[in-house]
Design a protein around this motif. Structure first.
Motif, short mmCIF file in Angstrom:
data_model
loop_
_atom_site.label_atom_id
_atom_site.label_comp_id
_atom_site.label_asym_id
_atom_site.label_seq_id
_atom_site.Cartn_x
_atom_site.Cartn_y
_atom_site.Cartn_z
N GLY A 11 -1.32 9.76 -6.84
CA GLY A 11 -0.27 9.26 -7.79
C GLY A 11 0.67 8.27 -6.77
N ARG A 12 0.98 8.99 -5.71
CA ARG A 12 2.04 7.96 -4.84
C ARG A 12 1.26 6.84 -4.12
N ILE A 13 0.02 6.74 -3.85
CA ILE A 13 -0.79 5.79 -3.31
C ILE A 13 -1.05 4.71 -4.40
N LEU A 14 -1.35 5.24 -5.64
CA LEU A 14 -1.29 4.09 -6.47
C LEU A 14 -0.12 3.44 -6.93
N ALA A 15 0.93 3.99 -6.76
CA ALA A 15 2.22 3.54 -6.96
C ALA A 15 2.60 2.39 -5.90
N GLN A 16 2.12 2.84 -4.46
CA GLN A 16 2.50 1.79 -3.65
C GLN A 16 1.77 0.52 -3.64
N PHE A 17 0.42 0.58 -4.46
CA PHE A 17 -0.24 -0.69 -4.62
C PHE A 17 0.09 -1.13 -5.91
N PHE A 59 -8.81 -6.95 -4.61
CA PHE A 59 -8.06 -6.13 -4.34
C PHE A 59 -7.52 -6.03 -2.73
N TRP A 60 -8.33 -5.98 -1.86
CA TRP A 60 -8.13 -6.23 -0.44
C TRP A 60 -7.16 -7.53 0.10
N VAL A 61 -7.67 -8.51 -0.73
CA VAL A 61 -6.91 -9.89 -0.66
C VAL A 61 -5.48 -9.71 -0.81
N PHE A 62 -5.21 -9.15 -2.04
CA PHE A 62 -3.55 -8.77 -2.43
C PHE A 62 -3.13 -7.69 -1.52
N THR A 63 -4.00 -6.90 -1.17
CA THR A 63 -3.38 -5.99 -0.17
C THR A 63 -2.85 -6.36 1.08
N ALA A 64 -3.74 -7.34 1.50
CA ALA A 64 -3.32 -8.20 2.98
C ALA A 64 -2.27 -9.03 2.58
N LEU A 65 -1.87 -9.58 1.29
CA LEU A 65 -0.95 -10.47 1.27
C LEU A 65 0.36 -9.85 1.13
N PHE A 66 0.26 -8.58 0.24
CA PHE A 66 1.45 -7.79 0.11
C PHE A 66 1.62 -6.61 0.82
N GLN A 69 5.05 -4.99 1.74
CA GLN A 69 5.75 -4.21 0.54
C GLN A 69 4.81 -2.90 0.32
N ILE A 70 3.57 -2.60 0.72
CA ILE A 70 2.86 -1.54 0.50
C ILE A 70 3.16 -0.45 1.56
N VAL A 71 3.16 -0.73 2.74
CA VAL A 71 3.06 0.01 3.48
C VAL A 71 4.28 1.07 3.75
N THR A 72 4.00 2.08 3.90
CA THR A 72 5.49 3.22 3.92
C THR A 72 6.09 3.27 5.37
#
Length: 387
Positions: A11-17, A59-66, A69-72
């Protein structure tokens, strides 16, 4: 309670993304709404396989862009007491405002595995697509005239391409990215040659298109030359006076290696396609109208080769991702402590039997990106055949 349950971790991982989910939803909504106006890209959404692949890749492109904001946690930071901790371990003594848990545990140097996995997407995607794009520009610039004109030009360029292709790819990569090779100046010399091709390609492309309109031609070509050589001076020689364009020596090694290894294969593909298409009726019609050879090659033949080239571009990014992971695994990545997936897998391998999470998380990330690229390529191939 020192650790979270697996459900809570998920749940927390999904929230971070969350930024990624929002961006994906917006992308798919707009793409569906306008897919009939978007050509081959729009037709991709008629293919379930292609749509799934596109979703994974984006998904991974947007992960790289954001990623910021995602990293904890800081992916490079080490935290006392968090060495090889399991998933969901609480960070004791966390400062106010600091995240409270290592969602995917800690590695052997007490760094947050989740944050390193997320930031690894940026590391990989900042190299693989642009380096592959450069390789395509080299391959297209050489492959189109080789296939169209044939003769000695084709024979010479094909022989050089075959020389490179005859060398084992992994060994060639290994030789080109070793730190010692920087002392020889070979990477800079290769960059000086290879980085000229995008400028050459765009210059010839625009000159061929606007040859009959000198005002537009001079403007567009002038802008390309100005911006191109500005970027060239910084990327190839690290001598941009404004400091906008620069490339770390390790990154230059890896980047140049990707371009050099992929360009001959792209050359062979483009050459073969052009040899087939140059016998088509529309090419003869262009010659009859008095169009120049470069206009016919770049504005008649090349657009009709876009389907196979786009498919190969997606597949080649996947191959490059695997090669970058391999280099990182061998300790030849961009930097020794880089969070790129290959380096992170190598770090986790050392404690794989006891603490597998440090290696499994980045391995799944790398596998999913390559799978997405392959599915996307399959979808594009399927739709391009219908085009």
């Amino acid at each position: 309670m020192d650790t979270l349950s697996y459900t809570a971790i998920l749940g927390r991982i999904l929230a971070q993304f969350l930024p990624v989910w929002i961006a994906l939803a917006a992308t798919f909504a707009l793409s569906f709404a306008f897919r009939r106006r978007l050509g081959l890209y729009g037709k991709l959404f008629d293919s379930p396989v292609g749509m799934i692949g596109f979703g994974i890749v984006m998904f991974w492109v947007f992960t790289a862009l954001f990623a910021d904001q995602i990293v904890t946690f800081d992916p490079y930071a080490q935290f006392s007491g968090m060495k090889n901790k399991p998933l969901g371990t609480v960070l004791k003594g966390a400062a106010e405002g600091q995240y409270s848990h290592f969602l995917l545990g800690g590695d052997h140097l007490a760094r947050d595995v989740f944050s390193r996995m997320v930031m690894g997407a940026r590391s990989v995607l900042s190299i693989a697509p642009p380096a592959t794009l450069f390789a395509f520009m080299v391959g297209i610039t050489l492959g189109v005239p080789a296939g169209y004109f044939g003769g000695r030009l084709d024979t010479t360029l094909s022989f050089i391409a075959n020389l490179v292709l005859a060398f084992p790819v992994i060994l060639l990569f290994y030789l080109l990215v070793t730190p010692e090779i920087r002392l020889t100046g070979i990477p800079v010399a290769m960059a000086a040659v290879l980085f000229l091709f995008p400028i050459l390609f765009l210059t010839v492309l625009l000159n061929a298109r606007f040859f009959t309109d000198p005002a537009k031609r001079n403007l567009y070509v002038g802008v390309v030359l100005l911006l191109g050589f500005w970027a060239y001076s910084g990327l190839a020689f690290n001598s941009d006076p404004l400091g906008v364009w620069r490339m770390d020596p390790n990154l230059l090694n890896v980047f140049v290696s990707v371009v050099f290894v992929n360009a001959p294969t792209v050359f062979r593909i483009v050459r073969g396609i052009v040899m087939d298409l140059k016998a088509r009726d529309y090419v003869a019609a262009g010659q009859t109208r008095g169009e120049g050879p470069w206009y016919i090659m770049l504005w008649e033949i090349l657009p009709n080769a876009r389907g196979p080239l786009i498919v190969d571009f997606c597949l080649r990014i996947g191959y490059t991702t695997i090669l970058l992971g391999t280099l990182g695994f061998f300790g030849l990545g961009v930097a020794p402590d880089s969070p790129d997936w290959g380096s992170t897998i190598d770090d986790g391998r050392k404690t794989l039997a006891l603490f597998p999470h440090a290696a499994v998380a980045p391995a799944i990330a790398l596998m999913s990106l390559v799978l997405g690229l392959n599915l996307l390529a399959d979808g594009l191939r399927e739709e391009s055949l219908r085009d």
